[in-house]
Design a protein around this motif. Structure first.
Motif, PDB file in Angstrom:
ATOM      1  N   TRP A 100      -1.860   3.305  -1.598  1.00 33.12           N
ATOM      2  CA  TRP A 100      -0.678   2.737  -1.175  1.00 33.12           C
ATOM      3  C   TRP A 100       1.187   3.373  -1.825  1.00 33.12           C
ATOM      4  CZ3 TRP A 100      -2.181  -1.376   2.594  1.00 33.12           C
ATOM      5  CH2 TRP A 100      -2.643  -1.070   3.270  1.00 33.12           C
ATOM      6  N   LEU A 115      -8.796  -8.517  -9.633  1.00 30.45           N
ATOM      7  CA  LEU A 115      -9.452  -8.664  -8.197  1.00 30.45           C
ATOM      8  C   LEU A 115     -10.972  -7.821  -7.968  1.00 30.45           C
ATOM      9  CD1 LEU A 115      -7.064  -8.387  -5.269  1.00 30.45           C
ATOM     10  CD2 LEU A 115      -6.101  -6.851  -7.242  1.00 30.45           C
ATOM     11  N   ASP A 144     -11.938  -9.878  -1.733  1.00 27.71           N
ATOM     12  CA  ASP A 144     -12.084 -11.550  -0.006  1.00 27.71           C
ATOM     13  C   ASP A 144     -13.827 -10.797   0.460  1.00 27.71           C
ATOM     14  OD1 ASP A 144      -9.003 -10.159   0.564  1.00 27.71           O
ATOM     15  OD2 ASP A 144      -9.554  -8.714  -0.901  1.00 27.71           O
ATOM     16  N   PHE A 155      -9.936 -14.997  -1.456  1.00 23.67           N
ATOM     17  CA  PHE A 155      -8.847 -14.675  -0.440  1.00 23.67           C
ATOM     18  C   PHE A 155      -9.086 -14.466   1.830  1.00 23.67           C
ATOM     19  CE2 PHE A 155      -8.364 -11.249  -3.895  1.00 23.67           C
ATOM     20  CZ  PHE A 155      -7.550 -12.094  -4.752  1.00 23.67           C
ATOM     21  N   ARG A 188      -5.800  -5.596  12.660  1.00 23.86           N
ATOM     22  CA  ARG A 188      -6.771  -7.944  11.886  1.00 23.86           C
ATOM     23  C   ARG A 188      -6.960  -8.463  12.867  1.00 23.86           C
ATOM     24  NH1 ARG A 188      -4.455  -7.183   6.299  1.00 23.86           N
ATOM     25  NH2 ARG A 188      -6.829  -8.064   5.737  1.00 23.86           N
ATOM     26  N   LYS A 199      -3.956 -16.150   3.942  1.00 24.19           N
ATOM     27  CA  LYS A 199      -3.050 -15.677   4.427  1.00 24.19           C
ATOM     28  C   LYS A 199      -2.926 -15.504   5.665  1.00 24.19           C
ATOM     29  CE  LYS A 199      -6.563 -11.887   3.512  1.00 24.19           C
ATOM     30  NZ  LYS A 199      -7.919 -11.698   3.142  1.00 24.19           N
ATOM     31  N   ARG A 244       1.363  -3.825   8.941  1.00 19.89           N
ATOM     32  CA  ARG A 244       2.812  -3.687   8.263  1.00 19.89           C
ATOM     33  C   ARG A 244       4.076  -3.076   8.679  1.00 19.89           C
ATOM     34  NH1 ARG A 244      -2.026  -3.718   5.442  1.00 19.89           N
ATOM     35  NH2 ARG A 244      -2.272  -5.174   3.569  1.00 19.89           N
ATOM     36  N   MET A 302      -1.274 -16.231   0.359  1.00 18.88           N
ATOM     37  CA  MET A 302      -0.884 -14.593  -0.228  1.00 18.88           C
ATOM     38  C   MET A 302       0.111 -14.003   0.992  1.00 18.88           C
ATOM     39  SD  MET A 302      -3.942 -10.966   0.102  1.00 18.88           S
ATOM     40  CE  MET A 302      -4.930 -11.878  -0.808  1.00 18.88           C
ATOM     41  N   ASP A 327       0.263  -9.496  -1.495  1.00 24.41           N
ATOM     42  CA  ASP A 327      -0.789  -8.851  -1.113  1.00 24.41           C
ATOM     43  C   ASP A 327      -0.192  -7.430  -2.318  1.00 24.41           C
ATOM     44  OD1 ASP A 327      -2.284  -7.874   0.371  1.00 24.41           O
ATOM     45  OD2 ASP A 327      -1.617  -7.909   2.244  1.00 24.41           O
ATOM     46  N   TRP A 328      -1.353  -6.328  -1.135  1.00 24.83           N
ATOM     47  CA  TRP A 328      -1.230  -4.859  -1.993  1.00 24.83           C
ATOM     48  C   TRP A 328      -0.795  -4.380  -2.663  1.00 24.83           C
ATOM     49  CZ3 TRP A 328      -6.062  -3.786  -4.536  1.00 24.83           C
ATOM     50  CH2 TRP A 328      -6.481  -2.606  -4.348  1.00 24.83           C
ATOM     51  N   MET A 357      -0.130  -9.012  -7.276  1.00 26.45           N
ATOM     52  CA  MET A 357      -1.311  -8.052  -7.250  1.00 26.45           C
ATOM     53  C   MET A 357      -0.821  -6.658  -6.796  1.00 26.45           C
ATOM     54  SD  MET A 357      -4.226  -7.770  -3.925  1.00 26.45           S
ATOM     55  CE  MET A 357      -3.842  -9.413  -3.871  1.00 26.45           C
ATOM     56  N   TRP A 378     -14.643  -5.040   6.035  1.00 23.83           N
ATOM     57  CA  TRP A 378     -14.464  -6.272   4.900  1.00 23.83           C
ATOM     58  C   TRP A 378     -15.884  -6.458   4.990  1.00 23.83           C
ATOM     59  CZ3 TRP A 378     -10.702  -6.099   1.841  1.00 23.83           C
ATOM     60  CH2 TRP A 378      -9.445  -6.743   1.828  1.00 23.83           C
ATOM     61  N   GLU A 399      -6.722  -3.531   8.424  1.00 27.37           N
ATOM     62  CA  GLU A 399      -5.517  -2.571   8.011  1.00 27.37           C
ATOM     63  C   GLU A 399      -4.990  -1.133   8.956  1.00 27.37           C
ATOM     64  OE1 GLU A 399      -4.564  -3.347   3.781  1.00 27.37           O
ATOM     65  OE2 GLU A 399      -6.891  -4.701   4.028  1.00 27.37           O
TER      66      GLU A 399
HETATM   67  C1  BGC Z   1      -4.687  -7.392   2.438  1.00 25.81           C
HETATM   68  C2  BGC Z   1      -5.390  -8.632   1.976  1.00 25.81           C
HETATM   69  C3  BGC Z   1      -6.362  -8.413   1.033  1.00 25.81           C
HETATM   70  C4  BGC Z   1      -5.356  -7.370   0.097  1.00 25.81           C
HETATM   71  C5  BGC Z   1      -6.941  -7.409  -1.255  1.00 25.81           C
HETATM   72  C6  BGC Z   1      -4.515  -5.980   1.042  1.00 25.81           C
HETATM   73  O1  BGC Z   1      -3.995  -4.708   1.155  1.00 25.81           O
HETATM   74  O2  BGC Z   1      -4.060  -7.404   3.115  1.00 25.81           O
HETATM   75  O3  BGC Z   1      -6.071  -9.493   2.888  1.00 25.81           O
HETATM   76  O4  BGC Z   1      -6.503  -9.779   0.773  1.00 25.81           O
HETATM   77  O5  BGC Z   1      -5.892  -6.328   0.280  1.00 25.81           O
HETATM   78  O6  BGC Z   1      -8.062  -6.803  -0.981  1.00 25.81           O
END
Ligand code: BGC
Length: 772
Positions: A5, A94, A133, A182, A196, A237, A251, A281, A316-317, A349, A456, A534
């Motif tokens: 991203w 991470l 996660d 997370f 989500r 989070k 998002r 988070m 977050d990411w 992150m 996940w 996501e």
């Molecule tokens: C997600 C989070 C996640 C993070 C780390 C992000 O894209 O929104 O929920 O904890 O990535 O993997």
């Protein structure tokens, strides 16, 4: 593949006034001073402090052609490890590599080496904080125990099961050498369009808050003793207001009033912080035009000052990058770092580059970020490492975790899957089915572990599940085991096409399914969704796919009774086919034991006890939660507005059928009045008046009849899950206090206003009055 991203080439021109963050903003008072941490802080250079605030993803440190790619077999790239940990002093790593599950042995090898370098080769020997996660079990560890996703756990309404799941996940995450999880997701699942929604505990503030606390306690231990090597630090989070964007897409902007934020979105975070959660988070989206990562008001003002949160706040990411490249509130990356850190972010992150460190060091040296702010962030990070016991034991060893993936743990996951099963329709008591019946099993969800687990699961998007799920039973496998393979026909009818989009489906053999129906007594039709999470899970239409609807219609037209099993992350609209179905079982994303649990309900080995943690909508334009305002329900009135609102849902919040009957009687209140510091005791008798043992979720709702802000029609205030044998009865007691009736008023304050209330419990009602 996760997650490139990186949004390039954007020259942002828009600056919010908040961009020129006040230099004096620094420490938030009251963060615990731990002598060992203070001693370290006193010795640290700016570079070392900033390094602690940086978090990279594992792919960056592995052998592969660039930072996004990991070559198999996974090996650390020692030059990159040294550059990150030694030269830059990076404090946290991470994720897994290539978004793929690894064995406990591999985890141990990787994390031990990272900790060895941090201990032996850095000046101060500060251990790395590794985070992952592990959201329904330890996502990225081969052989871990998988529970239903949070939406299914919520459907159990069973606090003990949720806590147990948290304990087991904490154990197995530590067995993988990882001390930071997370999870839980405390976002509100109030919009079924959101990709989500299934990561949440559903739409209700009380249910989400109660189960969130259980999960935190499961992860962290009753007294948050996270130095205990069987516990992990939790991460709440995504603070705050993620999950209800205006467009329903991940998002994208949310428009939330202060009242709405505090009334619906804040309480679960508040409760979990009160319960001692160690980290938070941040929401990756915007609220009222302000990216939450840049919101001093939400991060420092509300979270750290007003709620007094003492733990660490991680982005977050890539969300500091996003302030520049996506959200355009910062003209360049450095400006974005300044905005976020001054707003109250403690750790970034990042996750792919070290620019964050260079930019932040420069900002400190230029006086754009105060040293007090950096010290506050680093204190929170080092405190977390200290509390986790990482200074004494930087890595835990899988050999000390004999229960990893054990039968005992799997039994708990199986029970959670069973209790999540929510029976929504059972016309003419068609269920349970006889075990000597001939069955046609059909539908794209009938024979897939990927769809049972959801995102996940072994991988980020849940792809390639089958490579890890071994002998776990799909719905088809489990039905075959119940009635004998010779009695079961299987024709998929519709298949997911696992290409670019998850929403591509094809009809494969509907005619064959119809022919097979002629040879059987019943049809079990498993429909729903493929796995996703996501952004890739964004959806254009909540209606179940045309292919699946047509399959259901074709099978129903055969005249054979059809039982619909819904294996989906959010309630897809089924209005067109629902009347044609004799039974409907909502299975959510039940995990590795979901196939067995579905068959257990279908054939009566268990009595279903799940209840919907959300309102199941009937129409795509009527996505209304149960706690709506009275105007959604307008009755026809004489006068100007001589019409009524067309209010229709498929199944209400809290709904779920059983194979036995429960009767409520003798509702009584200890008084007709509740006072500001008084208590109102509510009692009801619950009886199992049916023919078999079962569990009932007793739900207590109140309605504020008149208030200064239009009250919600009703609100869940208490619940309990009760098991009763046939013929057995139990008196169930709840206590209500003033706070249970409170709401956020127009000034943003929590108040309980005097006046009349109605209480409802199992269809019985009683009135009482609140007096100050
Ligand atoms: C997600 C989070 C996640 C993070 C780390 C992000 O894209 O929104 O929920 O904890 O990535 O993997």
């Amino acid at each position: 593949m996760k997650k490139f991203w990186i949004f390039g080439g954007l020259a942002a021109t828009l600056l919010l006034s908040a961009c020129s963050g006040p230099r004096e903003r620094g420490a938030t008072d009251g963060v615990e001073r731990i002598p060992e941490v203070e001693a370290l802080l006193a010795q640290m250079t700016v570079e070392e402090k900033v390094g602690q605030m940086a978090q990279l993803t594992l792919d960056v440190l592995t052998v592969g052609e660039n930072e996004f790619v990991t070559e198999e077999p996974l090996r650390l790239d020692s030059a990159m490890v040294r550059k990150a940990l030694v030269d830059y002093g990076v404090g946290s790593i991470l994720n897994t590599a290539s978004n793929k599950a690894r064995t406990v042995e591999k985890w141990h090898e990787v994390i031990s080496e990272l900790q060895r370098v941090a201990a032996e080769e850095t000046r101060l020997g500060i251990p790395v904080l590794y985070g992952v996660d592990a959201i329904h079990g330890t996502t990225y560890t081969v052989g871990a125990t998988f529970f239903p996703q949070q939406i299914g756990q919520a459907a159990t309404w069973n606090r003990e099961l949720v806590r147990k799941g948290g304990e087991i996940t904490a154990y197995e995450t530590r067995a993988s050498g990882i001390p930071w999880n997370f999870s839980p997701v405390l976002d509100m699942g109030r919009d079924p369009r959101f990709a989500r929604m299934w990561e949440t505990f559903g739409e209700d503030v009380h249910l989400v808050s109660e189960l969130g606390v259980e999960l935190v306690k499961g992860y962290e231990g009753e007294n948050n003793e996270v130095s205990n090597p069987f516990h992990v630090a939790s991460c709440l989070k995504h603070y705050l207001g993620y999950g209800t964007p205006w467009s329903g897409k991940d998002r994208t902007p949310a428009h939330l009033s202060n009242t709405e934020l505090r009334e619906r979105h804040l309480p679960a975070f508040e409760a979990a912080i009160e319960a001692g959660a160690h980290t938070v988070m941040v929401n990756s989206g915007l609220i009222n035009g302000v990216p939450v990562h840049a919101s001093h008001r939400l991060l420092t003002g509300l979270l750290k000052e007003e709620l007094g949160f003492q733990g660490l706040v991680v982005t977050d990411w890539a969300d500091i990058n996003n302030l520049h490249s996506r959200d355009r509130v910062a003209v360049n990356h450095k400006e974005a770092v300044k905005l976020a850190i001054n707003a109250g972010i403690d750790m970034s992150m990042i996750p792919y580059s070290l620019d964050f460190c260079d930019d932040l060091v420069a900002l400190v040296n230029e006086g754009e970020v105060a040293m007090a702010r950096i010290d506050d962030a680093v204190r929170r990070i080092l405190n977390t490492k200290h509390k986790l016991g990482l200074f004494e034991r930087p890595v835990t060893h899988y050999e000390d975790y004999p229960l990893f993936g054990s039968a005992e743990f799997e039994a708990a996951a199986y029970q959670a899957a069973q209790e999540s099963m929510t029976l929504l329709k059972n016309e003419d008591n068609i269920l349970p089915l006889p075990t000597d019946a001939r069955i046609l099993v059909a539908g794209p969800n009938a024979h897939t572990m990927r769809a049972l687990n959801g995102g996940w699961s072994y991988t980020w998007q849940g792809r390639d599940n089958e490579a890890f799920t071994g002998d776990y039973a799909t719905i088809l496998d489990a039905i075959r085991a119940k009635v004998g393979a010779h009695r079961v026909e299987f024709v998929e009818g519709v298949r997911y096409v696992n290409e670019a989009s998850y929403w591509v489906e094809e009809e494969v053999d509907v005619a064959a399914a119809v022919r097979a129906a002629a040879r059987v007594d019943y049809i079990v039709l498993a429909l729903g969704e493929n796995s996703y999470t996501e952004k890739p899970g964004d959806l254009h239409d909540l209606t179940l796919s045309e292919q699946q609807l047509r399959l259901a219609e074709a099978l129903a037209a055969t005249g054979k009774p059809v039982i619909l099993v819904l294996n989906q992350g959010r309630p897809r609209i089924i209005r067109r086919i629902e009347p044609l179905m004799k039974g409907v079982l909502q299975a959510y994303l039940p995990g590795n034991f979901g196939g067995l649990a579905v068959a257990d309900v279908l054939f009566g080995s268990i009595n279903p006890s799940g209840k919907l943690p959300f309102t199941y909508p009937m129409y795509t334009n009527s996505l209304v939660t149960y706690d709506h305002k009275p105007s959604e329900h307008q009755a026809k009135m004489a006068g100007a507005y001589d019409y009524e609102s067309d209010f229709a849902v498929q199944y209400p919040f809290g709904f779920g059928l059983s194979y036995t009957e429960f009767t409520y009687s003798d509702l009584s209140l200890s008084s007709e009045e509740l006072t500001a510091d008084g208590e109102l005791e509510v009692q009801v008798t619950l009886s199992n008046t049916g023919g078999r043992a079962g569990k009932e979720v007793v739900q207590l709702y109140t309605s504020d009849l008149f208030a200064s802000l239009t009250p919600d029609v009703r609100r869940l205030r208490a619940f309990d899950k009760i098991a009763l044998e046939p013929g057995e009865a139990e008196t169930v007691r709840f206590v209500l206090r003033s706070a249970d009736l409170s709401f956020i008023n127009a000034e943003g304050q929590r108040v309980t206003e005097p006046g009349d209330f109605e209480l409802e419990l199992g269809g019985l009602t009683a009135g009482f009055r609140y007096v100050e």
